[in-house]
Design an enzyme around this catalytic site. Structure first.
Site, PDB file in Angstrom:
ATOM      1  N   SER A  29      16.000  21.909 -15.224  1.00  0.00           N
ATOM      2  CA  SER A  29      14.843  22.750 -15.501  1.00  0.00           C
ATOM      3  C   SER A  29      15.340  24.110 -15.956  1.00  0.00           C
ATOM      4  CB  SER A  29      13.999  22.892 -14.234  1.00  0.00           C
ATOM      5  OG  SER A  29      13.229  24.073 -14.303  1.00  0.00           O
ATOM      6  N   GLU A  37      10.346   8.678 -16.819  1.00  0.00           N
ATOM      7  CA  GLU A  37       8.944   9.051 -17.047  1.00  0.00           C
ATOM      8  C   GLU A  37       8.482   8.605 -18.427  1.00  0.00           C
ATOM      9  OE1 GLU A  37       8.102  13.200 -15.105  1.00  0.00           O
ATOM     10  OE2 GLU A  37      10.191  13.107 -15.687  1.00  0.00           O
ATOM     11  N   LYS A  76      16.628  21.445  -9.981  1.00  0.00           N
ATOM     12  CA  LYS A  76      15.935  20.246 -10.464  1.00  0.00           C
ATOM     13  C   LYS A  76      16.836  19.279 -11.234  1.00  0.00           C
ATOM     14  CE  LYS A  76      11.882  19.618 -10.616  1.00  0.00           C
ATOM     15  NZ  LYS A  76      10.580  20.091 -10.900  1.00  0.00           N
ATOM     16  N   HIS A  86       0.838  -1.219   0.000  1.00  0.00           N
ATOM     17  CA  HIS A  86       0.000   0.000   0.000  1.00  0.00           C
ATOM     18  C   HIS A  86       0.872   1.269   0.000  1.00  0.00           C
ATOM     19  CE1 HIS A  86      -3.265  -2.759   1.276  1.00  0.00           C
ATOM     20  NE2 HIS A  86      -2.325  -3.268   2.045  1.00  0.00           N
TER      21      HIS A  86
END
Ligand code: ARG
Length: 460
Positions: A279, A292, A285, A158
């Site tokens: 970024s 992704e 970043k 979970h």
């Protein structure tokens, strides 16, 4: 060759412009050129052996096909959409090169068995590429699992910290999944490896062809048994896409974990500059774009499977032009999957585990509570349900005091179960917890080392 020449005397006029656009597949099926030429060469050799085509014409056809392959590979071949597809483009060029003898190649075959043959050969080639790529990913996972066999991290259910596991064990879970994916592609390859060539348009042919010969020349196990099935079956493509979709789903899971692990909140792993982007506005970043994108590829690959399922559903036998829609999803899925596998392999090799951060993540959440309950069962002989209850009360106390289980006193523990002794503290460390998980398939570091070694012997 203009359109009316393609279809013979009955066709006086060419197609409407939109007809040509909807009908032409050369924009994508040019990818079948190597398979198309190989299949034509096998067909031609068989026609000559069977005395259906003369040796001289056969030799001219073979030479012409060899030249066309070279032209395509050197990018000097001009694909024409007026000629619809790869089969007609090759045949028309053959006629330009060798004249009338080219027309003998299409004896005892049709584009229906031709395209089914080419496409099977193409999918078979991609399965071989995928097998090699999956082998690389497995090697990377096994290498890294060995390195991280002793690295502790929280195991989750979970997405809540559940029990300590080793990072190596976690990586080996993916090695199991990708090993099964490999098996699925191998199974698919076995079933698709039958040759449709010689089924002709749908009914077979009256020429004395030898289908065994063409099948074996092209590396197929045997000719397909039924001519109607041979030209209209696309379950090989569906099965390929199903295997690809499952594999892409596995990739989406490991890449999701890489994304999570790279976040500042988890901080379990770090990817180098090679697999991240910065970024333009936030200098701090390091975005895991490759992970992704590899995670996202599942969308289009599952879409390809769904799309082709819907195309095939309810199609009457035998060939229908609907089936020309089989190629783009398969081409795209194969290409996307190969790319996502390669990127994931790169990331598995690139990622650096932050062992201290993983170990620190074991502090909150009482991940050794099960070890405590198991101790009560093993040493004091409590029924598991009772042990679970006692442990729950001990956890509640630790929560109240804001401390770890191991930081409670023996007196604290005894207040819930008088039989508890100081030995219980041995099982409360995550190190001892994982070391004790020696059951088959469990997370103990020695198990992980053995599992990795066993998985390595299964590699080619
Ligand atoms: N380009 C076609 C396809 O991909 C080849 C087969 C055409 N057959 C036909 N009967 N029109 O399906």
């Amino acid at each position: 060759m203009s359109a009316n020449e393609m279809w013979g005397g009955r066709y006086a006029a060419g197609p409407a412009a939109v007809m040509e656009r909807i009908n032409a597949s050369i924009g994508f099926d040019w990818r079948l050129y190597a398979q198309d030429i190989a299949a034509s060469k096998a067909h031609c050799a068989m026609l000559v052996d069977q005395g259906i085509v003369g040796a001289e014409d056969g030799a001219a056809i073979q030479d012409g096909l060899d030249s066309i392959l070279k032209e395509i590979e050197s990018e000097s071949f001009e694909f024409k959409s007026a000629l619809e597809d790869i089969h007609m483009n090759v045949e028309a060029r053959l006629a330009e090169l060798i004249g009338e003898a080219a027309g003998r190649l299409h004896t005892a075959r049709s584009r229906n068995d031709q395209v089914a043959t080419d496409f099977r050969l193409w999918v078979r080639d991609r399965i071989d590429d995928l097998d090699a790529q999956l082998g690389d990913l497995l090697t990377a996972l096994i290498d890294r699992a060995e390195e991280e066999a002793d690295t502790l991290m929280p195991g989750f259910t979970h997405l809540q910290s559940a029990q300590p596991v080793t990072f190596g064990h976690h990586l080996m879970a993916y090695a199991e999944m990708f090993g099964r994916d490999r098996g699925r592609f191998a199974d698919c390859r076995k079933r698709l490896n039958e040759c449709p060539l010689g089924a002709a348009a749908l009914a077979g042919t009256s020429f004395p062809i030898d289908r065994e010969k063409t099948a074996s020349a092209l590396g197929f196990e045997r000719p397909m048994a039924n001519s109607l099935d041979a030209v209209s079956a696309r379950d090989f493509a569906l099965e390929f896409l199903a295997a690809a979709a499952i594999c892409a789903t596995h990739l989406s899971r490991i890449n999701e974990e890489i994304v999570l692990w790279c976040s500042a909140q988890f901080g379990f792993v770090r990817l180098t500059d090679a697999y991240t982007t910065g970024s333009s506005i936030m200098p701090q970043k390091r975005n895991p774009d490759a992970a992704e994108l590899a995670r996202a590829k599942a969308g289009r690959i599952v879409g390809a499977l769904t799309g082709l399922m819907v195309v095939m559903k309810g199609l009457p036998l035998a060939y229908g032009k609907d089936m020309q829609e089989d190629k783009e999803p398969v081409f795209d899925a194969a290409e996307s999957l190969l790319l996502a596998l390669a990127a994931t392999t790169g990331m598995v090799r690139d990622l650096q585990a932050d062992r201290a951060a993983m170990r620190a993540a074991l502090e909150p959440g009482f991940p050794t509570a099960t070890d405590l309950a198991d101790w009560l069962v093993r040493v004091l002989g409590l029924p598991f349900r009772k042990a679970h209850h006692v442990t729950g009360r001990i956890v509640a106390l630790a929560e109240e005091k804001g401390c770890q289980l191991a930081e409670l006193t023996l007196e604290d523990m005894k207040s819930f179960e008088p039989g508890i002794t100081g030995d219980i503290f041995d099982v409360l460390s995550p190190e001892n917890s994982v070391r004790s998980r020696t059951s088959l398939g469990g997370t103990a570091p020695d198990n992980v080392r053995k599992a990795a070694a066993a998985a390595r012997t299964r590699l080619p």
